[in-house]
Design an enzyme around this catalytic site. Structure first.
Site, short mmCIF file in Angstrom:
data_model
loop_
_atom_site.label_atom_id
_atom_site.label_comp_id
_atom_site.label_asym_id
_atom_site.label_seq_id
_atom_site.Cartn_x
_atom_site.Cartn_y
_atom_site.Cartn_z
N GLU A 30 70.86 15.61 -47.93
CA GLU A 30 70.51 14.61 -48.94
C GLU A 30 71.52 14.58 -50.09
OE1 GLU A 30 68.40 12.45 -48.24
OE2 GLU A 30 67.33 13.41 -46.60
N CYS B 109 76.61 16.75 -36.26
CA CYS B 109 76.96 16.91 -37.67
C CYS B 109 75.70 16.97 -38.53
CB CYS B 109 77.80 15.70 -38.07
SG CYS B 109 78.30 15.64 -39.80
ZN LIG Z 1 70.01 10.87 -44.25
ZN LIG Z 2 79.90 13.96 -39.47
#
Ligand SMILES: [Zn+2]
Ligand SMILES: [Zn+2]
Length: 360
Positions: free
Chosen positions: A255, A270
């Protein structure tokens, strides 16, 4: 299961770009950093792999979005970057995070330390924890899950008012579930990128939230007044296990990554991949792919080696398996609880492999 495999050329362009200015900027990176980032387009890389989709409810299938490569990130006019006098990430806890004061305090220190290593080079500071009542937020009992929930937008307004002068962003964290509006069931978190504030709840990350025996269920709200917050006193808080710590570290860094202007990653497995449900969030790794790593490095300006070393130190420091670090008898008195890092062990091995590539 579906694998999203991009060609070497696509990944290379997403990382380095074809813009001569950005190519030359890339070539000025440390040789080890280039060696590591180039792994993005090595099909046989054992450090970075493709995104896998397991069900139609996974993020990419259910939320089609435009991808963001490094060049698009770099030239985004709305992106916020830390400036010399706005280089601090503030963390504000709302309500208790643990079942005792000591657990709450230690847990927030672990999260802060993790963010310090992850966003290496920025300051991460704690704001004095506040009880729910101080925020004056609306709250309710969810009609389906019967747990307490606080209004995410009200909390964002509170955080915006409290934002210190030197703040790059303020992130609120809470163990109470959130709802964005009356008609919605719940939300894991909500952020305002323009205001640089966000609120994230870890209530659903405990092992029991989705079980029949979840202890956070309350009877119907006897609402005498919307300003009676006594229902939050001694409200149920899940145990801070290693898995909960890992999930909360992941959410917090994902976030905050958005606040830096990183959009959902569609290139490789990722941290910045979107996730639609807990199982998908669990599948997503703790690390950034090289494309997102270059974005974050461009925003902060850290040395990748130093950042990875700091992450290894965070895993090693004060952990429950550091011999002699926490004498048994004094744990409760000095507040030095062992950090439950078992769930991070596999990742540590991965970071060490990256450090080998970086320092060849
Ligand atoms: Zn997100
Ligand atoms: Zn990434």
């Amino acid at each position: 299961m579906q694998i999203i495999r991009h060609s070497e050329q696509t990944l290379k362009t997403a990382l380095i770009s074809k813009n001569p200015v950005l190519v030359s900027q890339y070539e000025k990176l440390d040789a080890g950093e280039q060696r590591l980032m180039n792994e993005a387009f090595q099909p046989a890389s054992d450090l970075f792999g493709p995104i896998t989709l397991h069900s139609p409810s996974d993020w990419i299938t259910s939320h089609p979005e435009a991808p963001q490569d490094f060049e698009q990130f770099f030239s985004d006019p709305y992106r916020k970057t830390p400036s010399p006098n706005k280089r601090s990430i503030y963390i504000q806890s709302i309500g208790s995070l643990g079942n005792t004061r000591i657990i709450s305090e230690e847990y927030i220190k672990w999260l802060t330390g993790y963010c310090k290593a992850y966003f290496y080079g920025l300051r991460v500071k704690l704001l004095e924890p506040v009880p729910v009542s101080v925020t004056r937020c609306s709250f309710r009992v969810n009609e389906n899950t019967h747990n307490l929930q606080i209004h995410a937008g009200d909390i964002l307004k509170f955080l915006k008012k409290k934002k210190p002068e030197d703040a790059f962003c303020v992130v609120g964290i809470t163990m109470i579930d959130l709802y964005p509006r009356d008609s919605w069931n719940f939300v894991f978190g909500q952020a305002s990128l323009t205001d640089g504030v966000g609120i994230f709840s870890f209530a659903r990350y405990g092992s029991d939230f989705y079980s029949m025996h979840y202890k956070g269920k309350v009877k119907k709200l006897k609402k005498t007044s919307s300003s009676d917050y006594s229902i939050f006193d001694n409200y149920y808080i899940p145990e801070i296990t290693s898995v909960l710590l890992l999930r909360s570290c992941k959410t917090l860094t994902h976030e905050i990554g958005h606040i830096f202007g990183l959009r959902h990653c569609q290139w490789l497995a990722c941290l910045m991949q979107g996730s639609n449900h807990l199982e998908e969030a669990d599948r997503r790794p703790l690390n950034l792919c090289p494309i997102c790593l270059r974005k974050l490095q461009c925003a902060i300006g850290f040395s990748t080696v130093e950042r990875y070393k700091a992450l290894v130190r965070w895993i090693d420091d004060e952990s429950s398996d550091t011999p002699g670090a926490t004498p048994e008898h004094s744990r409760e008195d000095n507040g030095n609880l062992p950090k439950p890092v078992e769930a991070f062990k596999e990742w540590k091995e991965w970071i060490i492999k990256c450090l080998t590539v970086l320092q060849k």
